[in-house]
Design a protein around this motif. Structure first.
Motif, short mmCIF file in Angstrom:
data_model
loop_
_atom_site.label_atom_id
_atom_site.label_comp_id
_atom_site.label_asym_id
_atom_site.label_seq_id
_atom_site.Cartn_x
_atom_site.Cartn_y
_atom_site.Cartn_z
N VAL A 87 -115.32 38.83 -28.04
CA VAL A 87 -115.98 37.91 -28.97
C VAL A 87 -114.93 36.93 -29.50
O VAL A 87 -113.83 37.35 -29.90
N ILE A 88 -115.27 35.63 -29.50
CA ILE A 88 -114.39 34.60 -30.04
C ILE A 88 -115.03 34.04 -31.31
O ILE A 88 -116.14 33.50 -31.26
N ASP A 89 -114.35 34.17 -32.42
CA ASP A 89 -114.81 33.61 -33.70
C ASP A 89 -114.05 32.30 -33.91
O ASP A 89 -112.87 32.30 -34.25
N ASP A 90 -114.73 31.17 -33.66
CA ASP A 90 -114.12 29.85 -33.83
C ASP A 90 -114.21 29.48 -35.30
O ASP A 90 -115.18 28.89 -35.76
N MET A 91 -113.20 29.88 -36.07
CA MET A 91 -113.23 29.76 -37.53
C MET A 91 -112.99 28.31 -37.95
O MET A 91 -111.91 27.77 -37.73
N ASN A 92 -113.98 27.72 -38.57
CA ASN A 92 -113.90 26.31 -38.97
C ASN A 92 -114.82 26.14 -40.17
O ASN A 92 -115.99 26.49 -40.10
N LYS A 93 -114.27 25.66 -41.26
CA LYS A 93 -115.01 25.52 -42.52
C LYS A 93 -115.29 26.91 -43.10
O LYS A 93 -114.36 27.68 -43.30
N ILE A 94 -116.54 27.24 -43.36
CA ILE A 94 -116.87 28.53 -43.97
C ILE A 94 -116.76 29.63 -42.90
O ILE A 94 -117.39 29.54 -41.85
N PRO A 95 -115.96 30.66 -43.14
CA PRO A 95 -115.73 31.70 -42.12
C PRO A 95 -116.90 32.66 -41.98
O PRO A 95 -117.77 32.76 -42.85
N LEU A 100 -115.07 42.23 -39.94
CA LEU A 100 -115.73 43.25 -40.75
C LEU A 100 -116.89 43.92 -40.02
O LEU A 100 -117.30 45.02 -40.40
N PHE A 101 -117.41 43.28 -38.96
CA PHE A 101 -118.60 43.86 -38.31
C PHE A 101 -118.57 43.88 -36.78
O PHE A 101 -119.34 44.62 -36.16
N VAL A 102 -117.73 43.10 -36.15
CA VAL A 102 -117.68 43.11 -34.68
C VAL A 102 -116.87 44.31 -34.22
O VAL A 102 -115.75 44.53 -34.66
N ARG A 103 -117.44 45.07 -33.30
CA ARG A 103 -116.81 46.28 -32.79
C ARG A 103 -116.41 46.15 -31.32
O ARG A 103 -116.24 47.14 -30.64
N ARG A 104 -116.31 44.95 -30.84
CA ARG A 104 -115.80 44.67 -29.51
C ARG A 104 -114.43 44.00 -29.64
O ARG A 104 -114.08 43.54 -30.74
N PRO A 105 -113.64 43.90 -28.56
CA PRO A 105 -112.41 43.10 -28.67
C PRO A 105 -112.72 41.72 -29.23
O PRO A 105 -113.66 41.05 -28.79
N LEU A 106 -111.93 41.30 -30.22
CA LEU A 106 -112.24 40.10 -31.00
C LEU A 106 -111.00 39.23 -31.13
O LEU A 106 -109.89 39.73 -31.30
N VAL A 107 -111.21 37.91 -31.07
CA VAL A 107 -110.16 36.93 -31.35
C VAL A 107 -110.70 35.95 -32.39
O VAL A 107 -111.84 35.48 -32.26
N LEU A 363 -104.94 35.47 -21.62
CA LEU A 363 -104.81 36.02 -22.97
C LEU A 363 -105.98 36.94 -23.31
O LEU A 363 -105.79 38.03 -23.88
N MET A 364 -107.19 36.51 -22.97
CA MET A 364 -108.36 37.34 -23.27
C MET A 364 -108.34 38.64 -22.48
O MET A 364 -108.68 39.71 -23.01
N GLN A 365 -107.95 38.58 -21.22
CA GLN A 365 -107.87 39.79 -20.40
C GLN A 365 -106.85 40.77 -20.98
O GLN A 365 -107.10 41.99 -21.03
N GLU A 366 -105.74 40.24 -21.46
CA GLU A 366 -104.72 41.10 -22.08
C GLU A 366 -105.24 41.72 -23.37
O GLU A 366 -104.99 42.90 -23.65
N ILE A 367 -105.98 40.94 -24.17
CA ILE A 367 -106.52 41.44 -25.44
C ILE A 367 -107.54 42.55 -25.16
O ILE A 367 -107.56 43.59 -25.84
N ILE A 368 -108.39 42.34 -24.16
CA ILE A 368 -109.37 43.38 -23.79
C ILE A 368 -108.67 44.65 -23.35
O ILE A 368 -109.05 45.76 -23.75
N GLN A 369 -107.62 44.49 -22.54
CA GLN A 369 -106.91 45.66 -22.01
C GLN A 369 -106.25 46.47 -23.10
O GLN A 369 -106.21 47.70 -23.04
N HIS A 370 -105.72 45.79 -24.14
CA HIS A 370 -104.97 46.49 -25.18
C HIS A 370 -105.73 46.65 -26.48
O HIS A 370 -105.16 47.08 -27.49
N ALA A 371 -107.02 46.33 -26.46
CA ALA A 371 -107.81 46.41 -27.70
C ALA A 371 -107.97 47.86 -28.15
O ALA A 371 -108.30 48.73 -27.34
#
Length: 374
Positions: A87-95, A100-107, A363-371
């Motif tokens: 999951v990619i959270d593109d944080m811009n303006k109000i987050p 707090l709730f995503v239970r998958r590998p997250l960026v 980068l995403m593949q590495e994050i998934i592998q080490h999440a």
């Protein structure tokens, strides 16, 4: 990979900006490589609730004022059951507070932090609301140890100042589509012409440019300014232009399509960016790709995009006198404009969406592998 993105807007949203371009340019290329990409974003008048845009499945729900309240609800009622790898959270303006709730590998992708600059943009109660939510969101990112993508060294430094360790931060920069943004071989405007290119928001400080143009016009009566773009601050800027008696000098184009945008970037003599803060300087690099140099405020993001004295010029933010002096310098020195323009075009070549898309996949593949298990 099966990828889910949360972003306030999609590339077709009339109020979209650099964050939407960054997301779309990278993830449309990732989708073209065979990965599944879904974007959940706010809706707008006339937009379908779901469509495919350049390989990205776009799902829209809720307006801009309430979309953040939909994210957690839809994740729990729909998206968590669809088996996304990341999951990619593109944080811009109000987050969205996804850690707090995503239970998958997250960026969490951060373009820039508003910080106190939000108080330049909107009224105090809403500015305070955004300021406090952003502060809490950064704390959540720090304690949850979620990996971060940022778009520039300035944003990386800003995030590290908040106590987030550098090894958790990867730079995924803004780039440019060189098949679209390029020199067209057309002559520049006959009259000395300055351009502004970007959204018309209060924190972009375009009124400083209008004030500077009043000074410049006293010395160079033939000077012209083209303001390319639209936004909610446009009526205020048009009033200021009239009050300064610049109506015969300043032209507001409103929204223009990509073809006209590139033509105008090839027509102006140089661009000016007066923003109080940016995550990067996407409009700077797009102009540079057209061999157009830029004068920009020396603030985070823009100082990453402009190599002062080589691809363009930086000035002290808010210093209208210095800005006017640098506009006059470039307007009167054709050789300097030409030198900066050629250097700027070479500089822009180092920013390629294809390469960044490849890096993002790795980068995403590495994050998934080490999440860790969440």
């Amino acid at each position: 990979m099966k990828i889910l993105i949360f972003n306030w807007q999609d590339i077709k949203h009339p109020l979209g900006g650099g964050a939407e371009v960054h997301m779309h340019e990278i993830f449309s290329r990732i989708a073209a490589r065979g990965h599944s990409v879904t974007l959940f974003c706010s809706s707008f008048h006339g937009a379908p609730s779901e469509e495919i845009i350049d390989g990205i499945r776009v799902i829209r729900e809720g307006g801009r004022q309430v979309f953040n309240f939909y994210v957690a609800y839809r994740y729990w009622t729909r998206f968590r059951k669809e088996g996304y790898d990341i999951v990619i959270d593109d944080m811009n303006k109000i987050p969205f507070f996804t850690p707090l709730f995503v239970r998958r590998p997250l960026v969490v992708l951060i373009h820039h932090l508003f910080g106190r600059s939000i108080f330049q943009e909107t009224i105090f109660p809403f500015a305070l609301y955004v300021f406090l939510l952003e502060k809490f969101a950064v704390w959540v990112c720090r304690v949850s140890r979620v990996p971060l993508f940022v778009v520039s060294e300035s944003t990386r430094a800003e995030v590290m100042e908040k106590g987030i360790f550098s090894e958790r931060i990867s730079i995924v920069p803004n780039c440019v589509d060189h098949s679209r943004y390029r020199p067209l071989g057309m002559p520049r405007a006959q009259a000395p012409t300055v351009g502004y290119f970007g959204r018309l928001k209060k924190y972009k400080s375009v009124d400083d440019l209008l004030d500077a143009m009043k000074v410049v016009a006293a010395k160079i009566p033939a000077i012209r300014l083209i303001v390319i773009g639209d936004g909610d601050y446009r009526p205020s800027l048009e009033r200021r232009s009239r009050d300064l008696q610049l109506s015969g000098i300043v032209k507001f184009t409103g929204y223009v399509d990509e073809t006209e945008k590139v033509r105008l970037l090839n027509e102006v003599w140089f661009l000016v960016n007066t923003s109080s803060k940016e995550g990067w300087g996407l409009t700077v690099i797009e102009a540079n790709a057209c061999a157009t140099t830029v004068v920009a405020s020396n603030v985070p993001g823009l100082r990453d995009a402009v190599k002062d004295g080589e691809t363009g010029l930086l000035y002290e933010y808010g210093n209208v006198t210095e800005l006017a002096d640098k506009i006059i310098l470039l307007a009167e020195d054709a050789a300097l404009r030409e030198r900066f323009g050629k250097s700027a075009e070479r500089w822009s070549q180092s920013f390629d969406w294809q390469l960044v898309a490849d890096r993002t996949v790795l980068l995403m593949q590495e994050i998934i592998q080490h999440a860790p298990d969440r």
